[in-house]
Design a protein around this motif. Structure first.
Motif, PDB file in Angstrom:
ATOM      1  N   HIS A  38     -34.744  53.989  63.673  1.00 21.83           N
ATOM      2  CA  HIS A  38     -35.770  54.979  63.354  1.00 21.83           C
ATOM      3  C   HIS A  38     -36.548  54.583  62.102  1.00 21.83           C
ATOM      4  N   ARG A  39     -37.858  54.778  62.149  1.00 20.44           N
ATOM      5  CA  ARG A  39     -38.674  54.531  60.966  1.00 20.44           C
ATOM      6  C   ARG A  39     -38.397  55.579  59.889  1.00 20.44           C
ATOM      7  N   GLU A  40     -38.698  55.204  58.638  1.00 20.69           N
ATOM      8  CA  GLU A  40     -38.662  56.157  57.539  1.00 20.69           C
ATOM      9  C   GLU A  40     -40.000  56.123  56.809  1.00 20.69           C
ATOM     10  N   PHE A  41     -40.372  57.270  56.263  1.00 26.24           N
ATOM     11  CA  PHE A  41     -41.608  57.405  55.515  1.00 26.24           C
ATOM     12  C   PHE A  41     -41.236  57.840  54.098  1.00 26.24           C
ATOM     13  N   VAL A  42     -41.746  57.116  53.102  1.00 26.77           N
ATOM     14  CA  VAL A  42     -41.403  57.408  51.709  1.00 26.77           C
ATOM     15  C   VAL A  42     -42.672  57.773  50.951  1.00 26.77           C
ATOM     16  N   ILE A  43     -42.641  58.935  50.303  1.00 27.01           N
ATOM     17  CA  ILE A  43     -43.774  59.417  49.507  1.00 27.01           C
ATOM     18  C   ILE A  43     -43.330  59.462  48.050  1.00 27.01           C
ATOM     19  N   THR A  44     -44.049  58.767  47.183  1.00 27.60           N
ATOM     20  CA  THR A  44     -43.647  58.699  45.780  1.00 27.60           C
ATOM     21  C   THR A  44     -44.273  59.802  44.928  1.00 27.60           C
ATOM     22  N   HIS A  45     -45.203  60.562  45.501  1.00 26.58           N
ATOM     23  CA  HIS A  45     -45.807  61.688  44.777  1.00 26.58           C
ATOM     24  C   HIS A  45     -45.781  62.915  45.697  1.00 26.58           C
ATOM     25  N   ALA A  46     -44.971  63.899  45.339  1.00 28.77           N
ATOM     26  CA  ALA A  46     -44.726  65.047  46.213  1.00 28.77           C
ATOM     27  C   ALA A  46     -45.939  65.946  46.394  1.00 28.77           C
ATOM     28  N   THR A  47     -46.996  65.753  45.603  1.00 31.78           N
ATOM     29  CA  THR A  47     -48.218  66.533  45.801  1.00 31.78           C
ATOM     30  C   THR A  47     -48.857  66.215  47.155  1.00 31.78           C
ATOM     31  N   GLN A  48     -48.428  65.155  47.808  1.00 30.17           N
ATOM     32  CA  GLN A  48     -48.945  64.802  49.136  1.00 30.17           C
ATOM     33  C   GLN A  48     -48.161  65.488  50.257  1.00 30.17           C
ATOM     34  N   ILE A  49     -47.181  66.314  49.894  1.00 32.68           N
ATOM     35  CA  ILE A  49     -46.311  66.937  50.891  1.00 32.68           C
ATOM     36  C   ILE A  49     -46.380  68.450  50.778  1.00 32.68           C
ATOM     37  N   LEU A  50     -46.609  69.121  51.904  1.00 30.78           N
ATOM     38  CA  LEU A  50     -46.576  70.585  51.957  1.00 30.78           C
ATOM     39  C   LEU A  50     -45.505  71.011  52.953  1.00 30.78           C
ATOM     40  N   PRO A  51     -44.360  71.526  52.475  1.00 32.58           N
ATOM     41  CA  PRO A  51     -43.336  72.042  53.404  1.00 32.58           C
ATOM     42  C   PRO A  51     -43.867  73.308  54.083  1.00 32.58           C
TER      43      PRO A  51
ATOM     44  N   PHE B  51     -37.123  70.847  56.830  1.00 31.76           N
ATOM     45  CA  PHE B  51     -38.503  71.296  56.663  1.00 31.76           C
ATOM     46  C   PHE B  51     -39.424  70.447  57.524  1.00 31.76           C
ATOM     47  N   ALA B  52     -40.362  71.113  58.192  1.00 38.64           N
ATOM     48  CA  ALA B  52     -41.461  70.420  58.856  1.00 38.64           C
ATOM     49  C   ALA B  52     -42.610  70.395  57.858  1.00 38.64           C
ATOM     50  N   CYS B  53     -43.016  69.200  57.461  1.00 39.77           N
ATOM     51  CA  CYS B  53     -43.926  69.047  56.321  1.00 39.77           C
ATOM     52  C   CYS B  53     -45.257  68.419  56.730  1.00 39.77           C
ATOM     53  N   ARG B  54     -46.336  69.025  56.267  1.00 39.29           N
ATOM     54  CA  ARG B  54     -47.627  68.338  56.305  1.00 39.29           C
ATOM     55  C   ARG B  54     -47.566  67.226  55.257  1.00 39.29           C
ATOM     56  N   THR B  55     -47.897  66.026  55.668  1.00 37.37           N
ATOM     57  CA  THR B  55     -47.747  64.878  54.777  1.00 37.37           C
ATOM     58  C   THR B  55     -49.001  64.008  54.824  1.00 37.37           C
ATOM     59  N   ILE B  56     -49.567  63.736  53.663  1.00 38.59           N
ATOM     60  CA  ILE B  56     -50.716  62.842  53.577  1.00 38.59           C
ATOM     61  C   ILE B  56     -50.206  61.420  53.357  1.00 38.59           C
ATOM     62  N   LEU B  57     -50.396  60.588  54.367  1.00 44.14           N
ATOM     63  CA  LEU B  57     -49.944  59.202  54.274  1.00 44.14           C
ATOM     64  C   LEU B  57     -50.998  58.298  53.650  1.00 44.14           C
ATOM     65  N   GLY B  58     -52.267  58.718  53.706  1.00 37.22           N
ATOM     66  CA  GLY B  58     -53.327  57.929  53.093  1.00 37.22           C
ATOM     67  C   GLY B  58     -53.344  56.505  53.609  1.00 37.22           C
ATOM     68  N   PHE B  59     -53.399  55.556  52.678  1.00 35.13           N
ATOM     69  CA  PHE B  59     -53.317  54.142  53.040  1.00 35.13           C
ATOM     70  C   PHE B  59     -51.890  53.688  52.760  1.00 35.13           C
TER      71      PHE B  59
ATOM     72  N   GLY C 126     -38.370  58.366  45.726  1.00 31.99           N
ATOM     73  CA  GLY C 126     -39.420  59.116  46.411  1.00 31.99           C
ATOM     74  C   GLY C 126     -38.811  60.106  47.380  1.00 31.99           C
ATOM     75  N   THR C 127     -39.668  60.855  48.029  1.00 33.85           N
ATOM     76  CA  THR C 127     -39.227  61.816  49.049  1.00 33.85           C
ATOM     77  C   THR C 127     -39.207  61.115  50.397  1.00 33.85           C
ATOM     78  N   TYR C 128     -38.077  61.224  51.098  1.00 35.46           N
ATOM     79  CA  TYR C 128     -37.895  60.541  52.376  1.00 35.46           C
ATOM     80  C   TYR C 128     -38.149  61.512  53.529  1.00 35.46           C
ATOM     81  N   LEU C 129     -38.940  61.046  54.499  1.00 34.51           N
ATOM     82  CA  LEU C 129     -39.258  61.862  55.664  1.00 34.51           C
ATOM     83  C   LEU C 129     -39.091  61.033  56.931  1.00 34.51           C
ATOM     84  N   ALA C 130     -39.037  61.737  58.064  1.00 36.06           N
ATOM     85  CA  ALA C 130     -38.794  61.042  59.328  1.00 36.06           C
ATOM     86  C   ALA C 130     -39.573  61.704  60.453  1.00 36.06           C
ATOM     87  N   GLU C 131     -39.857  60.916  61.494  1.00 37.99           N
ATOM     88  CA  GLU C 131     -40.477  61.452  62.702  1.00 37.99           C
ATOM     89  C   GLU C 131     -39.419  61.825  63.736  1.00 37.99           C
TER      90      GLU C 131
END
Length: 212
Positions: free
Chosen positions: A190-203, A116-124, A69-74
């Motif tokens: 530090h926490r990590e956020f993993v998104i398995t579908h990149a359609t939820q991410i807007l760089p 990249f600073a990304c808008r990310t939909i975390l959903g549930f 998946g795509t890895y992101l961080a705060e």
């Protein structure tokens, strides 16, 4: 629609509340709380920057300690662990330098790094300590017990289905929490956020920076 179904069947009035360290910096941005949208960092390498600018993120090319998946961080410090420097005299990066600097009438600033600073939909999200099983999650009157598998299969490509929701709906993201190793946490700082579908991410923003 799917998030409303999850909330209705789980008896929730809202999604799990996720506060990040970037929240205070984005108060003037139009963020959609109904899908748990957040801004997160994604550190990258110079050879991938133009591909992301052109095509967006692609989780099929990403992998790590917590599945595919795509890895992101705060935290900028966490994001900085994923970057590689771009040097002014690197001929292999001439296309990138033309895109970012020459075409804008700017000189390359020297040794820089990109994120990249990304808008990310975390959903549930699935909360986890170890990236393998879920942590306990309480939202309003709803309770999700710990110890459930995070992934749907052994290939760690797709996240597992949210318990007691029909038809089956998978978790939309994974939040790997941090804490003491003695308490079972895989991450200590530090926490990590993993998104398995990149359609939820807007760089949305590309940041070039130097290390002090």
């Amino acid at each position: 629609h799917k998030l409303n179904l999850v909330k209705r069947q789980r008896g929730m009035s809202s999604l799990p509340d996720i506060t990040t360290k970037l929240d205070a910096a984005i108060t003037n941005f139009d963020i959609d709380p109904s899908v748990c949208e957040r801004f997160l960092w994604h550190g990258t390498t110079p050879d991938i920057v133009t591909a992301i600018l052109q095509n967006g993120m692609n989780e099929r090319f990403s992998d790590g300690h917590f599945g595919k998946g795509t890895y992101l961080a705060e935290d900028a410090a966490k994001m900085d662990q994923y970057v590689i420097s771009d040097k002014k005299d690197d001929a292999k990066m001439s296309h990138l330098h033309e895109c970012l600097y020459t075409s804008q009438g700017m000189d390359h600033p020297g040794k820089v790094y990109y994120a990249f600073a990304c808008r990310t939909i975390l959903g549930f999200p699935a909360f986890t300590k170890d990236g393998k099983t879920t942590s306990e999650c309480i939202v309003g009157n709803a309770f999700l017990p710990a110890g459930q598998p995070v992934f749907a299969g052994s290939d760690e490509r797709e996240l597992a289905a949210i318990p007691e929701v029909h038809p089956l709906i998978p978790y939309h993201s994974m939040v790997v929490e941090c804490g003491p190793a003695a308490q079972g946490y895989a991450l200590q700082r530090h926490r990590e956020f993993v998104i398995t579908h990149a359609t939820q991410i807007l760089p949305e923003f590309l940041v070039a920076y130097r290390r002090g």
